[in-house]
Design a protein around this motif. Structure first.
Motif, short mmCIF file in Angstrom:
data_model
loop_
_atom_site.label_atom_id
_atom_site.label_comp_id
_atom_site.label_asym_id
_atom_site.label_seq_id
_atom_site.Cartn_x
_atom_site.Cartn_y
_atom_site.Cartn_z
N GLY A 172 47.83 -48.58 55.68
CA GLY A 172 46.67 -47.92 56.26
C GLY A 172 46.81 -46.44 56.48
N VAL A 173 47.99 -45.87 56.17
CA VAL A 173 48.24 -44.46 56.42
C VAL A 173 48.19 -43.67 55.12
CG1 VAL A 173 49.85 -42.76 57.37
CG2 VAL A 173 49.71 -45.04 58.39
N SER A 174 47.49 -42.54 55.11
CA SER A 174 47.45 -41.66 53.94
C SER A 174 47.73 -40.23 54.38
CB SER A 174 46.10 -41.74 53.23
OG SER A 174 45.06 -41.29 54.08
N LEU A 175 48.19 -39.43 53.43
CA LEU A 175 48.55 -38.04 53.70
C LEU A 175 47.80 -37.12 52.76
CD1 LEU A 175 50.42 -35.83 54.99
CD2 LEU A 175 52.09 -36.40 53.20
N ALA A 176 47.18 -36.08 53.31
CA ALA A 176 46.51 -35.06 52.50
C ALA A 176 47.16 -33.72 52.83
CB ALA A 176 45.01 -35.02 52.81
N ALA A 177 47.98 -33.22 51.92
CA ALA A 177 48.71 -31.98 52.15
C ALA A 177 48.04 -30.83 51.42
CB ALA A 177 50.16 -32.13 51.66
N GLY A 178 47.94 -29.70 52.10
CA GLY A 178 47.42 -28.50 51.45
C GLY A 178 45.97 -28.59 51.05
N VAL A 179 45.12 -29.19 51.86
CA VAL A 179 43.70 -29.26 51.54
C VAL A 179 43.09 -27.86 51.62
CG1 VAL A 179 43.46 -31.64 52.32
CG2 VAL A 179 43.09 -29.79 53.93
N PRO A 180 42.08 -27.55 50.81
CA PRO A 180 41.51 -26.20 50.81
C PRO A 180 40.78 -25.83 52.09
CG PRO A 180 40.25 -27.66 49.37
CD PRO A 180 41.49 -28.41 49.76
N ALA A 181 40.26 -26.84 52.80
CA ALA A 181 39.55 -26.57 54.05
C ALA A 181 39.72 -27.77 54.97
CB ALA A 181 38.07 -26.30 53.80
#
Length: 395
Positions: free
Chosen positions: A272-281
């Motif tokens: 159930g865990v996700s990672l979003a690294a370095g999103v533009p905003a």
């Protein structure tokens, strides 16, 4: 007036808290003042980033510190230099000479320095007068880190906290004006001679939204390489979110932020865990969540991540540590708990009661619009500059 604005990180892209603060202060104050932004950097920035800073209406001067100079600078601590490592890491004699030449050439009316690490570059004779924006009491930040770290890392943090406390006290005593983001930080620095200038939120960059959200998405956003955020993310993913998921199996946790530490990357392996690294905003990620859980146990200052979630209409569940710097009322603007069970229960309450979540979100957005505007923050800095200049003229 002519202003020398010293930073140790380029204010673009505005990812970290100090960068966000510098970015908006420069953006707004350049309309009324002639500002030279002097960036003390270990390596020169690429041309596009230089252009972004200059587009704010300021003159950019980069003083390159280099990386190799950090070793002998830090070594001074071993031979009796009492300054904190945070200061020694950025201290360069050639850099200080370059800044001094800049001051002689341009005849600034006031020097503004951001963060304690810029202290070695301040004019020593009181001309021009100095305003230093510490943002928070870094000594308290390190003391809390020392309480959470084990082994040598905790001992070093405690040692640095003591050095910072002595250095901050000297800065407050010797500087025309010291700024921080909240009354809690002001109290930590002794109060007298310290002015509160809160952060703000850009309502255009963080627009309010109620509809189109998933049923059960929890978000935690921030600089995921910064120790207080790493600690919060680990606590959330290991102890808080499993309790939420046990009660609500469809729940998901989204960790969002730049430069995630290895320990944070490992959390994405959990169900159930996700990672979003370095999103533009950051705003779209916050607005795509149902609840923002901000379980801060370390750190200091005003938590931008809380204000930004409140701005976009994502109801917030957080700890007393994160609300200490905010003029909020628990139960009206957000929910507060101090342990894993309480934080999970509060998040579940909002996930299961969309109506209550909406009422909380609307009240939070109204508070942000009323109390946390960058225009008001910039006006606070402007006032500090003017008072420093006026006091110097009278002396």
């Amino acid at each position: 007036m002519k202003v020398l604005f010293l930073v140790t990180r380029l204010p673009v892209p505005p990812w970290r808290g100090d960068q966000v603060r510098a970015y908006h202060h420069l953006r707004l104050l350049a309309r009324a003042h002639e500002i030279t932004c002097c960036a003390l950097l270990t390596r020169p920035p690429p041309a596009p980033l230089r252009a972004e800073v200059e587009a704010l209406g300021v003159r950019l001067v980069v003083v390159r510190l280099g990386v190799l100079g950090a070793v002998p600078a830090l070594a001074r601590a071993l031979v009796g230099d009492a300054r904190p490592l945070q200061v020694l890491l950025y201290a360069r004699r050639r850099g200080a000479a370059a800044v001094a030449r800049l001051g002689t050439t341009h005849g600034f009316d006031v020097a503004h320095a951001q963060l304690v690490r810029a202290a070695p570059y301040l004019p020593r004779d009181g001309h021009p007068p100095v305003v230093i924006d510490l943002i928070d009491a870094l000594s308290a930040n390190f003391a809390r880190r020392a309480a959470r770290e084990r082994g040598p890392a905790g001992a070093v943090a405690a040692w640095e906290a003591a050095r910072l406390a002595r250095f901050e006290a000297r800065l407050v005593a010797e500087t025309a004006s010291v700024l921080v983001v909240s009354e809690a930080e002001r109290a930590a620095l002794g109060g007298q001679g310290v002015t509160v200038v809160p952060n703000g939120v850009d309502p255009v960059a963080f627009p309010y939204r109620e509809d189109g959200r998933p049923a059960a998405r929890v978000v935690f956003a921030g600089n995921l390489g910064y120790f207080p955020n790493v600690d919060a993310a680990r606590w959330l993913a290991r102890d808080i979110f499993p309790r939420i998921r046990d009660a609500l199996p469809a729940a998901e946790l989204r960790l969002v932020g730049a430069r995630p530490a290895r320990a944070v990357r490992a959390l994405a392996d959990a169900p159930g865990v996700s990672l979003a690294a370095g999103v533009p905003a950051m705003a779209p990620e916050l607005a795509a969540a149902t609840v923002a859980v901000v379980p801060m146990r370390a750190g200091s200052g005003l938590q931008n991540k809380v204000l930004e979630a409140m701005a976009v209409g994502t109801p917030v569940v957080t700890t007393p540590r994160a609300t200490a710097a905010l003029e909020v009322r628990p139960g009206e603007h957000l929910l507060v708990a101090d342990d894993a069970a309480g934080l999970a229960a509060a998040a579940l309450d909002l996930l299961r009661a969309p109506g209550r979540a909406r009422v909380l979100a609307r009240a939070a957005r109204a508070l942000v619009e009323r109390r946390y505007r960058w225009e008001d923050s910039a006006a606070g800095v402007d006032g500090a500059w003017q008072r420093a200049v006026d006091a110097a003229r009278r002396s």
